[in-house]
Design a protein around this motif. Structure first.
Motif, PDB file in Angstrom:
ATOM      1  N   PRO A 121       1.212  -0.794  -0.349  1.00 58.07           N
ATOM      2  CA  PRO A 121      -0.159  -0.278   0.232  1.00 58.07           C
ATOM      3  C   PRO A 121       0.683   1.394   0.085  1.00 58.07           C
ATOM      4  O   PRO A 121       2.054   1.575   0.713  1.00 58.07           O
ATOM      5  CB  PRO A 121      -0.538   0.212   1.380  1.00 58.07           C
ATOM      6  N   SER A 122       0.499   2.995  -0.811  1.00 57.08           N
ATOM      7  CA  SER A 122       1.563   3.276  -0.789  1.00 57.08           C
ATOM      8  C   SER A 122       0.795   4.506   0.184  1.00 57.08           C
ATOM      9  O   SER A 122       1.730   5.081   0.455  1.00 57.08           O
ATOM     10  CB  SER A 122       0.794   4.058  -2.281  1.00 57.08           C
ATOM     11  N   THR A 123       0.420   4.124   0.998  1.00 56.46           N
ATOM     12  CA  THR A 123       0.051   4.546   2.798  1.00 56.46           C
ATOM     13  C   THR A 123       1.352   3.808   3.631  1.00 56.46           C
ATOM     14  O   THR A 123       1.174   3.747   4.915  1.00 56.46           O
ATOM     15  CB  THR A 123      -1.280   5.158   3.042  1.00 56.46           C
ATOM     16  N   SER A 124       2.386   2.712   3.318  1.00 56.41           N
ATOM     17  CA  SER A 124       2.394   2.407   4.380  1.00 56.41           C
ATOM     18  C   SER A 124       3.913   2.987   4.537  1.00 56.41           C
ATOM     19  O   SER A 124       4.314   2.623   3.311  1.00 56.41           O
ATOM     20  CB  SER A 124       2.897   0.678   4.361  1.00 56.41           C
ATOM     21  N   ARG A 159      -4.220  -0.289   5.783  1.00 56.68           N
ATOM     22  CA  ARG A 159      -3.346   0.401   4.326  1.00 56.68           C
ATOM     23  C   ARG A 159      -4.151   0.843   2.556  1.00 56.68           C
ATOM     24  O   ARG A 159      -4.547   1.794   2.520  1.00 56.68           O
ATOM     25  CB  ARG A 159      -2.488   0.246   4.323  1.00 56.68           C
ATOM     26  N   ARG A 160      -5.020  -0.026   2.525  1.00 58.59           N
ATOM     27  CA  ARG A 160      -5.945  -0.251   1.805  1.00 58.59           C
ATOM     28  C   ARG A 160      -6.995   0.254   1.499  1.00 58.59           C
ATOM     29  O   ARG A 160      -7.235   1.189   0.448  1.00 58.59           O
ATOM     30  CB  ARG A 160      -6.058  -1.381   0.426  1.00 58.59           C
ATOM     31  N   GLN A 211      -4.947   9.071   8.741  1.00 58.60           N
ATOM     32  CA  GLN A 211      -3.571   8.163   8.379  1.00 58.60           C
ATOM     33  C   GLN A 211      -2.593   8.166   9.561  1.00 58.60           C
ATOM     34  O   GLN A 211      -2.436   9.298  10.137  1.00 58.60           O
ATOM     35  CB  GLN A 211      -2.742   8.536   7.041  1.00 58.60           C
ATOM     36  N   GLU A 212      -2.123   6.775   9.566  1.00 60.15           N
ATOM     37  CA  GLU A 212      -1.108   6.941  10.776  1.00 60.15           C
ATOM     38  C   GLU A 212       0.146   6.802  10.335  1.00 60.15           C
ATOM     39  O   GLU A 212       0.426   5.937   9.272  1.00 60.15           O
ATOM     40  CB  GLU A 212      -1.284   6.472  12.046  1.00 60.15           C
ATOM     41  N   VAL A 213       1.405   6.680  10.428  1.00 52.95           N
ATOM     42  CA  VAL A 213       2.790   5.896  10.545  1.00 52.95           C
ATOM     43  C   VAL A 213       3.413   5.215  12.322  1.00 52.95           C
ATOM     44  O   VAL A 213       2.535   5.133  13.154  1.00 52.95           O
ATOM     45  CB  VAL A 213       3.974   7.216  10.290  1.00 52.95           C
TER      46      VAL A 213
END
Length: 236
Positions: A121-124, A159-160, A211-213
């Motif tokens: 996923p681009s957000t991970s 994440r998706r 969204q979180e890291v």
């Protein structure tokens, strides 16, 4: 050479030629016994015990089947290796080695879990990707069976959902995911309520929608000499 029954062992090459096998199986058998001397001797003994040509043909055909199965198995093995190598390159898995070297058997395990079409996923970020990788390849020994995979599946699903903009914050500030599926929305839970969910499914995810890291730090647990990944969530 005479066997225990008092009959003379048949020469394998003479028998193959005499039985009028088709060209391809004949050459295949010749090649096989040329490079497998021990098998040649055993086959000659076995042929000498066959009562007629029909039994000899059946025996040789069974050997051909085993040879073909072995060849197909080796071809499949190399194909899988090629696919795994492409998988490693596509996902740039080598970047995960900033934490710890990757083992071939673990890469194969992650490949079997994710499949050849998998993408991150681009957000991970790299930290979360390594955590997901480890949930599959080296889950904490204190986990219940399948817990590591459940955590990985739910983290990827989360994440998706962020990636596709599918989450609706008007329905709640938190999202509940199990088995890779969105169960529902909610608000911040008390410790007791959260533990109820954990007890039902230790691998479930109940997380803020923002969204979180996931920041990973590596630590060892004293006394029991266990390694674990610990996550600190930082909202963006």
């Amino acid at each position: 050479m005479t066997n225990l029954s008092g009959t003379k062992d048949a020469n394998i090459y003479n028998e193959i030629a005499r039985l009028n096998l088709a060209r391809r199986p004949k050459i295949c058998l010749f090649s096989y016994f040329t490079i497998n001397e021990k098998s040649k001797s055993s086959a000659e003994t076995a042929l000498s015990f066959c009562e007629n040509d029909e039994e000899k043909l059946a025996y040789l055909n069974s050997i051909l089947s085993l040879i073909e199965s072995s060849v197909l198995s080796e071809k499949f093995h190399f194909t899988v290796n090629d696919d795994v190598e492409k998988f490693v390159q596509k996902l740039n898995l080598k970047q995960l080695e900033k934490f710890e070297p990757l083992k071939d058997k673990d890469i194969k395990k992650f490949y079997d879990f994710a499949g050849p079409d998998f993408t991150w996923p681009s957000t991970s970020d790299i930290n979360e990707r390594r955590a997901i990788y480890d949930y599959i390849t080296d889950p904490d020994p204190r986990f219940q069976e399948g817990q590591g995979e459940e955590i990985a599946i739910n983290r990827l699903a989360y994440r998706r959902l962020i990636e596709t903009g599918s989450l609706d914050s008007s329905k709640g500030n938190y999202v509940h995911i199990e088995h890779g599926k969105l169960v529902g929305y909610g608000t911040k839970l008390s410790v007791e309520k959260y533990m109820e969910l954990i007890n039902k499914n230790p691998g479930m995810l109940y997380s803020p929608i923002e969204q979180e890291v996931v920041k990973i730090r590596f630590s060892s647990t004293a006394n029991i000499n266990l390694k674990e990944w610990q996550g600190d969530r930082i909202s963006l």
